[in-house]
Design a protein around this motif. Structure first.
Motif: not given
Length: 122
Positions: A20-29, A33-35, A39-42, A76-86
């Protein structure tokens, strides 16, 4: 500085069954158009899958990506995303891993990826 440090991606959990990886969405991500940039998902998917595959690698071998397919399911506009690999399959030559990205606090699936890796002798 490596890519994970630059993007501020945090490792939350690592085991042979799940990463599990986590990322707090910021302007650099974000794209213009603010989304959250697709490529971050990839990046999250390939990173989480590669960590998982390497945890399952035999001694003297490293897992490297040979294919990735990412489907973007929600914006996604803001908040946190988590990537869960299985793992879908950990073979002796090819591994196929599933990565689901979820946004918080809404708990919405925002992307789904399959990543294929192979083992190479170090």
């Amino acid at each position: 500085m490596n890519l994970l440090e630059y993007l501020n991606i945090k490792t939350i959990k690592t085991s042979k069954q799940q990463v599990v990886l986590s990322l707090e969405v910021d302007e650099i991500h974000k794209q213009p158009y603010g989304l959250l940039h697709g490529g971050i998902n990839a990046v999250l998917a390939e990173t989480a899958a590669s960590i998982l595959a390497n945890l399952n690698a035999p001694a003297g071998f490293a897992a490297v990506g040979i294919n990735i397919n990412t489907n973007h399911l929600a914006t996604v506009k803001d908040g946190k995303v988590e990537a869960i690999a299985e793992p879908i399959k950990i073979g002796t030559k090819i591994q196929v891993l599933a990565v689901t990205t979820i946004s918080y606090p809404e708990e919405i699936k925002t992307s789904y990826s399959t990543v294929t890796t192979t083992f190479h002798k170090k």
